[in-house]
Design a protein around this motif. Structure first.
Motif, PDB file in Angstrom:
ATOM      1  N   HIS A   8       0.860  -1.216  -0.081  1.00 27.05           N
ATOM      2  CA  HIS A   8       0.020  -0.001   0.017  1.00 27.05           C
ATOM      3  C   HIS A   8       0.895   1.517  -0.064  1.00 27.05           C
ATOM      4  CE1 HIS A   8      -2.716  -3.044   1.365  1.00 27.05           C
ATOM      5  NE2 HIS A   8      -3.908  -2.374   0.734  1.00 27.05           N
ATOM      6  N   ASN A   9       2.116   1.068  -0.394  1.00 29.27           N
ATOM      7  CA  ASN A   9       2.919   2.041  -0.523  1.00 29.27           C
ATOM      8  C   ASN A   9       3.023   3.117   0.855  1.00 29.27           C
ATOM      9  OD1 ASN A   9       4.870   3.912  -1.709  1.00 29.27           O
ATOM     10  ND2 ASN A   9       3.348   5.174  -2.645  1.00 29.27           N
ATOM     11  N   LEU A  10       3.006   2.359   1.806  1.00 32.13           N
ATOM     12  CA  LEU A  10       3.082   3.099   3.252  1.00 32.13           C
ATOM     13  C   LEU A  10       4.450   3.423   3.809  1.00 32.13           C
ATOM     14  CD1 LEU A  10      -0.107   1.534   4.887  1.00 32.13           C
ATOM     15  CD2 LEU A  10       0.018   3.774   3.532  1.00 32.13           C
ATOM     16  N   GLY A  11       4.832   4.208   4.704  1.00 39.16           N
ATOM     17  CA  GLY A  11       5.948   4.456   5.370  1.00 39.16           C
ATOM     18  C   GLY A  11       5.948   5.106   6.441  1.00 39.16           C
ATOM     19  N   GLY A  12       6.770   5.293   7.320  1.00 42.00           N
ATOM     20  CA  GLY A  12       6.830   6.041   8.677  1.00 42.00           C
ATOM     21  C   GLY A  12       7.816   5.250   9.518  1.00 42.00           C
ATOM     22  N   MET A  13       7.690   5.584  10.763  1.00 39.74           N
ATOM     23  CA  MET A  13       8.302   4.866  11.576  1.00 39.74           C
ATOM     24  C   MET A  13       7.769   4.396  13.106  1.00 39.74           C
ATOM     25  SD  MET A  13      11.369   7.036  14.215  1.00 39.74           S
ATOM     26  CE  MET A  13      12.244   7.396  12.785  1.00 39.74           C
ATOM     27  N   PHE A  14       7.854   2.953  13.100  1.00 45.49           N
ATOM     28  CA  PHE A  14       7.091   2.334  14.149  1.00 45.49           C
ATOM     29  C   PHE A  14       8.042   2.595  15.476  1.00 45.49           C
ATOM     30  CE2 PHE A  14       6.703  -1.689  16.849  1.00 45.49           C
ATOM     31  CZ  PHE A  14       5.268  -1.365  17.014  1.00 45.49           C
ATOM     32  N   VAL A  15       7.610   3.327  16.389  1.00 44.12           N
ATOM     33  CA  VAL A  15       8.048   3.393  17.918  1.00 44.12           C
ATOM     34  C   VAL A  15       7.658   2.532  19.062  1.00 44.12           C
ATOM     35  CG1 VAL A  15       8.883   5.083  19.389  1.00 44.12           C
ATOM     36  CG2 VAL A  15       8.877   5.472  17.084  1.00 44.12           C
ATOM     37  N   TYR A  16       8.221   1.800  19.624  1.00 43.78           N
ATOM     38  CA  TYR A  16       7.751   1.074  20.595  1.00 43.78           C
ATOM     39  C   TYR A  16       8.033   1.643  21.816  1.00 43.78           C
ATOM     40  CZ  TYR A  16       7.360  -2.783  23.919  1.00 43.78           C
ATOM     41  OH  TYR A  16       7.108  -3.683  24.984  1.00 43.78           O
ATOM     42  N   ALA A  17       6.963   1.537  22.749  1.00 46.41           N
ATOM     43  CA  ALA A  17       7.062   1.955  24.342  1.00 46.41           C
ATOM     44  C   ALA A  17       7.611   3.556  24.333  1.00 46.41           C
ATOM     45  CB  ALA A  17       8.002   1.170  25.050  1.00 46.41           C
ATOM     46  N   LEU A  18       6.851   4.649  23.822  1.00 46.77           N
ATOM     47  CA  LEU A  18       7.559   5.972  23.717  1.00 46.77           C
ATOM     48  C   LEU A  18       7.716   6.507  25.271  1.00 46.77           C
ATOM     49  CD1 LEU A  18       5.130   7.766  21.234  1.00 46.77           C
ATOM     50  CD2 LEU A  18       7.417   7.252  21.029  1.00 46.77           C
ATOM     51  N   ASP A  19       7.007   5.889  26.215  1.00 52.59           N
ATOM     52  CA  ASP A  19       7.316   6.410  27.464  1.00 52.59           C
ATOM     53  C   ASP A  19       8.705   5.837  27.989  1.00 52.59           C
ATOM     54  OD1 ASP A  19       6.002   3.550  27.577  1.00 52.59           O
ATOM     55  OD2 ASP A  19       6.720   3.538  29.486  1.00 52.59           O
ATOM     56  N   ARG A  20       9.695   4.973  27.232  1.00 55.85           N
ATOM     57  CA  ARG A  20      10.794   4.573  27.596  1.00 55.85           C
ATOM     58  C   ARG A  20      11.924   5.306  26.996  1.00 55.85           C
ATOM     59  NH1 ARG A  20      10.419   2.847  31.915  1.00 55.85           N
ATOM     60  NH2 ARG A  20      12.532   2.122  31.827  1.00 55.85           N
ATOM     61  N   ASP A  21      11.475   6.265  26.293  1.00 53.82           N
ATOM     62  CA  ASP A  21      12.305   7.220  25.570  1.00 53.82           C
ATOM     63  C   ASP A  21      13.333   8.161  26.501  1.00 53.82           C
ATOM     64  OD1 ASP A  21      13.761   9.202  24.148  1.00 53.82           O
ATOM     65  OD2 ASP A  21      12.197   9.131  22.479  1.00 53.82           O
ATOM     66  N   GLY A  22      14.441   7.874  26.725  1.00 54.72           N
ATOM     67  CA  GLY A  22      15.169   8.647  27.704  1.00 54.72           C
ATOM     68  C   GLY A  22      15.366   7.780  29.103  1.00 54.72           C
ATOM     69  N   ARG A  23      14.830   6.684  29.237  1.00 57.17           N
ATOM     70  CA  ARG A  23      14.759   6.040  30.464  1.00 57.17           C
ATOM     71  C   ARG A  23      15.989   5.074  30.414  1.00 57.17           C
ATOM     72  NH1 ARG A  23      12.007   9.243  31.333  1.00 57.17           N
ATOM     73  NH2 ARG A  23      13.459   9.575  32.896  1.00 57.17           N
ATOM     74  N   LYS A  34       7.339   7.385  33.610  1.00 57.32           N
ATOM     75  CA  LYS A  34       7.783   9.109  33.811  1.00 57.32           C
ATOM     76  C   LYS A  34       7.571   9.737  32.407  1.00 57.32           C
ATOM     77  CE  LYS A  34      11.060   8.136  37.332  1.00 57.32           C
ATOM     78  NZ  LYS A  34      12.352   8.326  37.781  1.00 57.32           N
ATOM     79  N   PRO A  35       7.266  11.413  32.440  1.00 58.63           N
ATOM     80  CA  PRO A  35       7.163  12.077  31.230  1.00 58.63           C
ATOM     81  C   PRO A  35       8.451  11.824  30.562  1.00 58.63           C
ATOM     82  CG  PRO A  35       7.373  13.443  33.239  1.00 58.63           C
ATOM     83  CD  PRO A  35       7.013  12.076  33.661  1.00 58.63           C
ATOM     84  N   SER A  36       8.200  12.022  29.235  1.00 54.96           N
ATOM     85  CA  SER A  36       9.763  11.941  28.468  1.00 54.96           C
ATOM     86  C   SER A  36       9.654  13.299  27.528  1.00 54.96           C
ATOM     87  CB  SER A  36       9.980  10.781  27.664  1.00 54.96           C
ATOM     88  OG  SER A  36      10.761  11.132  26.791  1.00 54.96           O
ATOM     89  N   ASN A  37      10.927  13.878  27.183  1.00 57.55           N
ATOM     90  CA  ASN A  37      10.740  14.911  26.095  1.00 57.55           C
ATOM     91  C   ASN A  37      11.124  14.377  24.763  1.00 57.55           C
ATOM     92  OD1 ASN A  37      13.584  13.905  25.999  1.00 57.55           O
ATOM     93  ND2 ASN A  37      14.351  15.972  27.362  1.00 57.55           N
ATOM     94  N   LEU A  38      11.113  13.218  24.997  1.00 57.59           N
ATOM     95  CA  LEU A  38      11.160  12.270  23.525  1.00 57.59           C
ATOM     96  C   LEU A  38      12.602  12.695  22.716  1.00 57.59           C
ATOM     97  CD1 LEU A  38       7.226  12.392  22.450  1.00 57.59           C
ATOM     98  CD2 LEU A  38       8.643  10.620  23.543  1.00 57.59           C
ATOM     99  N   ILE A  39      13.406  12.928  23.167  1.00 58.57           N
ATOM    100  CA  ILE A  39      14.727  13.472  22.609  1.00 58.57           C
ATOM    101  C   ILE A  39      15.052  12.683  21.487  1.00 58.57           C
ATOM    102  CG2 ILE A  39      16.216  12.805  24.569  1.00 58.57           C
ATOM    103  CD1 ILE A  39      17.930  15.159  23.727  1.00 58.57           C
ATOM    104  N   LEU A  95      16.629  20.606  24.820  1.00 56.09           N
ATOM    105  CA  LEU A  95      15.468  19.643  25.356  1.00 56.09           C
ATOM    106  C   LEU A  95      16.230  19.411  26.675  1.00 56.09           C
ATOM    107  CD1 LEU A  95      14.217  17.440  22.477  1.00 56.09           C
ATOM    108  CD2 LEU A  95      12.874  18.919  23.877  1.00 56.09           C
ATOM    109  N   GLY A  96      17.405  19.233  26.988  1.00 56.98           N
ATOM    110  CA  GLY A  96      18.072  18.379  28.079  1.00 56.98           C
ATOM    111  C   GLY A  96      18.046  17.033  27.642  1.00 56.98           C
ATOM    112  N   ALA A  97      18.688  16.223  28.535  1.00 59.19           N
ATOM    113  CA  ALA A  97      18.966  14.778  28.342  1.00 59.19           C
ATOM    114  C   ALA A  97      17.576  14.115  29.049  1.00 59.19           C
ATOM    115  CB  ALA A  97      20.154  14.475  29.025  1.00 59.19           C
ATOM    116  N   ASP A  98      16.810  14.823  29.839  1.00 62.77           N
ATOM    117  CA  ASP A  98      15.603  14.248  30.259  1.00 62.77           C
ATOM    118  C   ASP A  98      14.686  15.280  30.415  1.00 62.77           C
ATOM    119  OD1 ASP A  98      13.970  12.346  31.302  1.00 62.77           O
ATOM    120  OD2 ASP A  98      15.218  11.720  32.857  1.00 62.77           O
ATOM    121  N   TRP A  99      13.384  14.885  31.173  1.00 60.12           N
ATOM    122  CA  TRP A  99      12.303  15.757  31.519  1.00 60.12           C
ATOM    123  C   TRP A  99      12.976  16.768  32.386  1.00 60.12           C
ATOM    124  CZ3 TRP A  99       7.769  16.612  29.088  1.00 60.12           C
ATOM    125  CH2 TRP A  99       6.646  17.295  29.616  1.00 60.12           C
ATOM    126  N   ASN A 100      12.659  18.107  32.178  1.00 59.43           N
ATOM    127  CA  ASN A 100      12.798  19.249  33.032  1.00 59.43           C
ATOM    128  C   ASN A 100      14.372  19.317  33.321  1.00 59.43           C
ATOM    129  OD1 ASN A 100      10.202  20.062  33.576  1.00 59.43           O
ATOM    130  ND2 ASN A 100      10.011  18.796  35.255  1.00 59.43           N
TER     131      ASN A 100
END
Length: 248
Positions: A8-23, A34-39, A95-100
Motif C-alpha cells: 500500500h506504499n506506506l511509510g513512517g516509523m514504528f516506535v515501541y514504548a514511547l514512555d521509555r524514551d530517555g529512560r 515518567k514523562p519524556s521529552n522524546l529527545i 531539550l536536555g537529556a531528560d524531562w525538566n
C-alpha cells in the motif's frame, strides 16, 4: 505488517514504548512511568529526514529567539547549540537529556525548521516598538491597555507551537494599529480657544485681499452710473445753450 506497508506504499516509523524514551534501567525507571521529552525519537526523525547540522542549529536558535519573549535564554544554552557536533547534541542543548533537564520539554526540531521559512521581522520590530512605548509610561491608561493587549496577543501567537504567515501578518497589523493610536498616528480634534481655527492657511490667498460684500459692489456700480449720466446731460445742456446764444 511489512507486506501490507509495501503493498500500500506506506511509510513512517514504528516506535515501541514511547514512555521509555530517555529512560534507564535503574530500579526507579523500571518501576515507574515518567514523562519524556522524546529527545531520541525527535532526533531519529530529524536524522531520517536528512536534516543537516546547520539546519538543526538554525531551528534551535529560531526556537530560542521566539521563546525569549516569555522565558530568558541562558547564555550557556546558546553556547551549547553553537558547539554541538551532531543532531543529538543540538537537541540536547534545548531539550536536555531528560524531562525538566533543559530549556524546553516540548521543543520539536522538525516542526521548528518549518517555521523558519515564515518572515517575522516586521512582527518582532513592532513588538520592540510596543515595549519601548510601554516602558516610557507616556501613554494614557486607555491607550496603554489597548497597546498591552495587542502586544501580548502578538507574543502569545509568536511563541505558540504552530502559526502561519497569515497569522503573522494579522498580528503585525493589529499591533501597528495600536502603536499608531499610542503615538498619535491618527489626527486629534482641534481644541477650541487656541486661536488656530481663526488663522488663515498659508495657501488661502483670499485672506490677503480686501473683501467687499456683493451688495456693496452692486450699489457702487449704480452710483457710478448715476453720476456719469448727470455729467453727460449737463454737457449736452451746455452745448445747447452755447448754440442758442450764437444764433441770437
Amino acid at each position: 505488517m511489512a507486506s501490507y506497508s509495501y503493498d500500500h506504499n506506506l511509510g513512517g516509523m514504528f516506535v515501541y514504548a514511547l514512555d521509555r524514551d530517555g529512560r534507564t534501567y535503574s530500579d526507579d525507571d523500571l518501576a515507574h512511568i515518567k514523562p519524556s521529552n522524546l529527545i531520541w525519537t525527535k532526533t531519529a526523525i530529524a536524522q531520517s529526514q536528512g536534516m543537516s547540522l546547520e539546519n538543526a542549529k538554525q531551528a534551535a536558535n529560531h526556537f530560542l529567539d521566539r521563546m525569549s519573549y516569555t522565558k530568558d535564554v541562558p547564555a550557556e544554552t546558546r553556547q551549547t547549540v553553537a558547539a554541538a557536533t551532531n543532531l543529538y547534541e543540538v537537541n540536547k542543548a534545548v531539550l536536555g537529556a531528560d524531562w525538566n533537564d533543559g530549556y524546553s520539554n516540548t521543543y520539536d526540531p522538525t516542526l521548528e525548521l518549518s517555521l523558519t521559512s515564515i518572515d517575522t521581522t516586521a512582527l518582532t520590530g513592532a513588538i520592540a516598538k510596543a515595549d519601548a512605548l510601554l516602558a516610557d509610561g507616556a501613554t494614557d491608561t486607555d491607550v496603554r491597555t489597548t497597546l498591552t493587549t495587542a502586544r501580548n496577543a502578538a507574543v502569545t501567537g509568536l511563541t505558540s507551537k504552530l502559526y502561519t504567515g497569515a497569522d503573522v501578518v494579522s498580528w503585525t497589523a493589529s499591533l501597528n494599529t495600536a502603536i499608531a493610536d499610542a503615538t498619535g498616528g491618527k489626527p486629534k480634534p482641534q481644541q477650541p480657544g487656541t486661536g488656530e481655527t481663526d488663522k488663515p492657511s498659508s495657501g488661502d490667498a483670499s485672506h490677503n485681499k480686501p473683501q467687499s460684500a456683493t451688495g456693496r459692489l452692486a450699489s457702487t456700480g449704480s452710483d457710478g452710473t448715476v453720476v456719469l449720466s448727470v455729467a453727460v446731460i449737463m454737457t449736452l445742456a451746455g452745448i445747447s445753450v452755447f448754440t442758442v446764444r450764437r444764433r441770437g
